[in-house]
Design a protein around this motif. Sequence first.
Motif, PDB file in Angstrom:
ATOM      1  N   PRO A   2       0.833  -1.211   0.000  1.00  0.00           N
ATOM      2  CA  PRO A   2       0.000   0.000   0.000  1.00  0.00           C
ATOM      3  C   PRO A   2       0.864   1.257   0.000  1.00  0.00           C
ATOM      4  N   SER A   3       0.375   2.309  -0.628  1.00  0.00           N
ATOM      5  CA  SER A   3       1.044   3.604  -0.539  1.00  0.00           C
ATOM      6  C   SER A   3       0.848   4.144   0.870  1.00  0.00           C
ATOM      7  N   PRO A   4       1.663   5.126   1.294  1.00  0.00           N
ATOM      8  CA  PRO A   4       1.444   5.718   2.625  1.00  0.00           C
ATOM      9  C   PRO A   4       0.026   6.248   2.806  1.00  0.00           C
ATOM     10  N   GLU A  13      -2.737   5.142   1.248  1.00  0.00           N
ATOM     11  CA  GLU A  13      -3.649   4.002   1.370  1.00  0.00           C
ATOM     12  C   GLU A  13      -3.561   3.378   2.753  1.00  0.00           C
ATOM     13  N   MET A  14      -2.363   3.263   3.277  1.00  0.00           N
ATOM     14  CA  MET A  14      -2.178   2.667   4.597  1.00  0.00           C
ATOM     15  C   MET A  14      -2.854   3.517   5.668  1.00  0.00           C
ATOM     16  N   GLU A  15      -2.633   4.819   5.591  1.00  0.00           N
ATOM     17  CA  GLU A  15      -3.249   5.715   6.578  1.00  0.00           C
ATOM     18  C   GLU A  15      -4.773   5.671   6.487  1.00  0.00           C
ATOM     19  N   ARG A  16      -5.294   5.664   5.260  1.00  0.00           N
ATOM     20  CA  ARG A  16      -6.736   5.654   5.066  1.00  0.00           C
ATOM     21  C   ARG A  16      -7.348   4.339   5.553  1.00  0.00           C
ATOM     22  N   ALA A  17      -6.681   3.209   5.269  1.00  0.00           N
ATOM     23  CA  ALA A  17      -7.207   1.907   5.691  1.00  0.00           C
ATOM     24  C   ALA A  17      -7.213   1.790   7.207  1.00  0.00           C
ATOM     25  N   GLN A  18      -6.142   2.226   7.863  1.00  0.00           N
ATOM     26  CA  GLN A  18      -6.105   2.158   9.316  1.00  0.00           C
ATOM     27  C   GLN A  18      -7.159   3.072   9.937  1.00  0.00           C
ATOM     28  N   ALA A  19      -7.339   4.257   9.347  1.00  0.00           N
ATOM     29  CA  ALA A  19      -8.362   5.170   9.868  1.00  0.00           C
ATOM     30  C   ALA A  19      -9.759   4.600   9.683  1.00  0.00           C
ATOM     31  N   GLN A  20      -9.992   3.922   8.566  1.00  0.00           N
ATOM     32  CA  GLN A  20     -11.308   3.342   8.304  1.00  0.00           C
ATOM     33  C   GLN A  20     -11.613   2.231   9.298  1.00  0.00           C
ATOM     34  N   LEU A  21     -10.636   1.352   9.553  1.00  0.00           N
ATOM     35  CA  LEU A  21     -10.861   0.268  10.507  1.00  0.00           C
ATOM     36  C   LEU A  21     -10.965   0.801  11.931  1.00  0.00           C
ATOM     37  N   GLU A  22     -10.236   1.875  12.229  1.00  0.00           N
ATOM     38  CA  GLU A  22     -10.348   2.495  13.555  1.00  0.00           C
ATOM     39  C   GLU A  22     -11.751   3.068  13.747  1.00  0.00           C
ATOM     40  N   PRO A  75       3.247  -1.491   6.721  1.00  0.00           N
ATOM     41  CA  PRO A  75       2.954  -1.671   5.292  1.00  0.00           C
ATOM     42  C   PRO A  75       3.565  -2.943   4.714  1.00  0.00           C
ATOM     43  N   GLU A  76       4.747  -3.327   5.186  1.00  0.00           N
ATOM     44  CA  GLU A  76       5.375  -4.541   4.671  1.00  0.00           C
ATOM     45  C   GLU A  76       4.568  -5.777   5.049  1.00  0.00           C
TER      46      GLU A  76
END
Length: 447
Positions: free
Chosen positions: A352-354, A356-365, A407-408
């Motif tokens: 994931p791009s930075p 995408e990673m931030e958005r995915a974590q925020a969505q699950l949070e 991300p890895e």
Amino acid sequence: MGHTASPQDTVGGLTATEHRLANGLRVVLSEDHLTPVAAVCIWYDVGSRHEVRGRTGLAHLFEHLMFQGSEQVKGNGHFELVQGAGGSLNGTTSFERTNYFETMPAHQLELALWLEADRMGTLLSALDEESMENQREVVKNERRQRYDNVPYGTAFERLTAMVFPDGHPYHHTPIGSMADLDAASLEDARDFFRTYYAPNNAVLSVVGDIDPEQTLAWIERYFGSIPGHDGKRPPRDGSLPDVIGEELREELREDVPARALMAVYRLPHDGTREADAADLALTALGGGESSRLYNRLVRHDRTAVSAGFGMLRLAGAPSLGWLDVKTSGDAGIAEIEAAVEEELTRFADEGPSPEEMERAQAQLEREWLDRLATVGSRADELCKYAVLFGDATLALSAVQRILEITPEEVRAVAAARLRSDNRGVLVYEPTPTTDEEQGTETEGEQK
């Protein structure tokens, strides 16, 4: 009868204490005086994975039977008493549990506890052929309305059967088959209740505007005298290889509004760090209109009207990654599949791009916060973690584990699991209209 208690855990201002009655019933209390309501939730450690061949759907059927009256609450009385007191209620069945829940005005909490205790302790005295036949027909009609007679209705059932082989405890879905529902007898239902509906096979949570000491006294009074039962049959082993080893595929021609590509992938078991990483991967790839697949298929290529990728977390078997794409206009399945494969391959290579990673974590949070925000859903989460993972308080810190994933790790789980040899694929082609059939025949004659 006496009980044991654990120290109180506090996470972000939310608290939970665990207690155990002498008969084995586990109790979780979470005090919250923000609003004058209280939620009662009870999870029985029984779901469709506990069923045997020839009796699928029995766990779900029994969920319905639990609302058909008990020794002191006749007929539809459970609904009438809860709703008459200003509360709401329901029950659901999954692969891994059956739950029942009420949200009540705080001063009506004792009523909800008494109702749940009465049917746990006395339902067999009211269970008869009439209620059995009544609810058998209700469940069969539910199957028709939600599965058999709606577009794409049997997709999940078909895909589950693909990736969980015949004989596996998760091979069939909780709704069960019509034949097995017809075959279930009253004695089957009674045996099912005796085996699984016991206090030592349940977790009861109470969340909201409660006095913990008074609440525990009520629980002791109403549940404490119900005897435990040691005859539970453990579920069969649900473990499978991480990767299927081949693509499994089925193509259907049905009366559906559009072509569809659906697929399920085997993913890590819930409760593991790898499962959290997989959840983030699927969220980045297909979790909403900002996801990678939605942007590619719907916005850029305009070959689809919808594209989603979600996760069904399972603790006793591999979790499932669910891909669902509905095509736009005349777009073909081959074109859709090629684009999906391209995006999955790129994700497996680059991660994931930075953003995408931030958005995915925020969505699950946000989703986690939503589940803990209401007393009803928080009670359900506390039961879930107590039944499936042995510790209710894990529900209060679940998001922290998501935020620690790198991300890895997300890239690695996508590369290992989101592969063409680790999926079941279901393709829907709409049934042609009469005009289309005639047009095809004419075109064939010209050729």
